[in-house]
Enzyme design. Structure first.
Site, short mmCIF file in Angstrom:
data_model
loop_
_atom_site.label_atom_id
_atom_site.label_comp_id
_atom_site.label_asym_id
_atom_site.label_seq_id
_atom_site.Cartn_x
_atom_site.Cartn_y
_atom_site.Cartn_z
N GLN A 134 6.52 -47.24 38.20
CA GLN A 134 5.25 -46.53 38.01
C GLN A 134 4.37 -46.63 39.24
OE1 GLN A 134 1.85 -48.02 35.39
NE2 GLN A 134 2.89 -46.62 33.99
N HIS A 143 1.39 -43.57 25.19
CA HIS A 143 1.99 -44.05 26.42
C HIS A 143 2.28 -42.91 27.39
CE1 HIS A 143 2.16 -48.04 24.81
NE2 HIS A 143 2.94 -47.67 23.81
N LEU A 144 2.74 -41.78 26.87
CA LEU A 144 2.97 -40.63 27.74
C LEU A 144 1.65 -40.14 28.32
CD1 LEU A 144 4.77 -38.51 29.02
CD2 LEU A 144 4.62 -37.17 26.90
N ALA A 145 0.61 -40.12 27.51
CA ALA A 145 -0.71 -39.69 28.00
C ALA A 145 -1.14 -40.54 29.19
CB ALA A 145 -1.73 -39.77 26.87
N ASP A 146 -0.94 -41.86 29.10
CA ASP A 146 -1.29 -42.75 30.21
C ASP A 146 -0.59 -42.32 31.50
OD1 ASP A 146 -2.75 -44.29 28.46
OD2 ASP A 146 -1.25 -45.88 28.30
N GLN A 147 0.70 -41.98 31.39
CA GLN A 147 1.50 -41.70 32.57
C GLN A 147 1.29 -40.30 33.12
OE1 GLN A 147 5.55 -43.11 32.58
NE2 GLN A 147 5.12 -44.69 31.07
N GLU A 158 -9.66 -51.50 30.83
CA GLU A 158 -8.46 -52.09 30.23
C GLU A 158 -8.19 -53.48 30.78
OE1 GLU A 158 -4.27 -53.19 30.46
OE2 GLU A 158 -5.34 -52.20 32.09
N HIS A 190 -6.31 -47.78 27.93
CA HIS A 190 -5.51 -47.63 29.15
C HIS A 190 -5.81 -46.29 29.82
CE1 HIS A 190 -2.97 -51.03 27.89
NE2 HIS A 190 -2.47 -51.01 29.10
#
Length: 337
Positions: free
Chosen positions: A100, A281-285, A10, A306
């Site tokens: 984060q 975005h939730l998957a990333d976190q 990324e 990402h």
């Protein structure tokens, strides 16, 4: 010493944030080069500097080469300590991205923590505060710790000035499975606006109505004090029995309200059409806490670059790898091997 090329995958700030968090949790130092090497303006920006300074503060860490514009640093972690911390970015850089960097280490610390973060709360290239509060933290709280966040003042680009507080009660991370999102319970479209003509928000909501078959009462405008502006955000929220998704369109010069709203509505419609638990975005976190919990699985839409980059960074520090398998219903199952 773990060696990282920050231009790989990324190639943005996420590589740096995950590396700092993992170094603090595992005790392993790292040397990163080509920081944000794939960005138009590579090197450390103010929000990245603040994130690393925050990591140093909570983890008694040392960092060589820390400066605005730096493309290379060496980070040596110490012991993470809970406590009261206050970090101010000084620009509209994202408070959420600073959070984060230090949240997961503080979840595993020796004592509770209270964070005060100042900067941007609703700015491009980062999830807004509501995403953190309503989408990410509920899943994290299912894993053992207790985290509560409050928005005290909005902060838009370029003014900044936002203010959030986060209370953290640490606990070991336990594996959870997030496979089914359950029935759709409610939807909402909210146009936030501050210091700008109100017709911008009205046009966004009108366009969103045309692309989403949602009830009229789901659409609302929220006018904030002019002193917080200029700023504009359209947030589309879908709340399910077991999860919530928020899709955001950020207003900016040169982008028509109708264009912003159409793209956001199409992204939300795409998520609603797929039965995945987590959006991109939730998957990333979720990757970092799931890896440190040592198990669990979730379904998501097609994994982003990402996510794929985060998986590689996690493997460098922990040796743990995720398997991703497309399911018959179009979702992707993400689980530790």
């Amino acid at each position: 010493m773990i060696i990282i090329d920050g231009s790989e995958g990324e190639g943005g700030g996420q590589v740096l944030r995950n590396a700092c968090a993992l170094a603090l949790v595992t005790g392993q130092p790292f040397h990163i080069t080509n920081i944000r090497g794939r960005r138009e303006k590579p090197g450390l920006m103010r929000q990245h500097l603040t994130a690393i300074e925050a990591a140093c503060a909570i983890g008694n860490a040392e960092c060589e080469g820390l400066a605005i514009g730096a493309s290379e640093i060496v980070f040596r972690p110490g012991q993470v300590r809970g406590g009261d911390y206050h970090f101010a970015i000084g620009t509209a850089g994202s408070t959420g991205l600073v959070l984060q960097t230090i949240l997961i280490p503080l979840l595993l610390a020796d004592a509770p923590s209270r964070l005060v973060l100042e900067g941007g709360t609703h700015n491009m290239a980062a999830p807004p505060f509501e995403f953190i509060e309503r989408v990410f933290l509920p899943v994290l709280n299912r894993m053992g710790p207790t985290v509560a966040a409050r928005l005290l003042r909005h902060g838009f680009f370029p003014r900044g000035g936002g203010h959030i507080e986060v209370a953290i009660q640490p606990a070991p991370l336990s594996p959870v499975d997030c496979i089914e999102r359950g029935a759709l319970e409610s939807v909402a479209a909210t146009a936030l606006i501050a210091g700008l003509p109100p017709d911008i928000a009205e046009r966004e909501l009108k366009t969103a109505r045309q692309h989403l078959d949602w009830p009229e009462e789901a659409f609302a405008c929220s006018r904030l004090p002019d002193a917080m502006g200029p700023g504009n955000v359209l947030m589309l929220e879908a709340r399910f029995a077991h999860t919530t998704e928020i899709v955001t369109g950020f207003g900016r010069l040169g982008i028509a309200a109708e264009t912003l709203a159409k793209k956001a509505a199409q992204r939300m419609a795409g998520f609603l059409a797929c039965p995945a638990f987590a959006g991109p975005h939730l998957a990333d976190q979720l990757l970092l806490p799931f890896a440190l919990a040592g198990g669990g699985a979730f379904t998501t839409v097609k994994p982003s670059q990402h996510s794929l980059t985060a998986i590689e960074i996690i493997a460098m520090f922990t040796g743990r790898r995720f398997a991703i398998a497309q399911q018959a219903n179009g979702t992707h199952l993400v689980a530790l091997r």
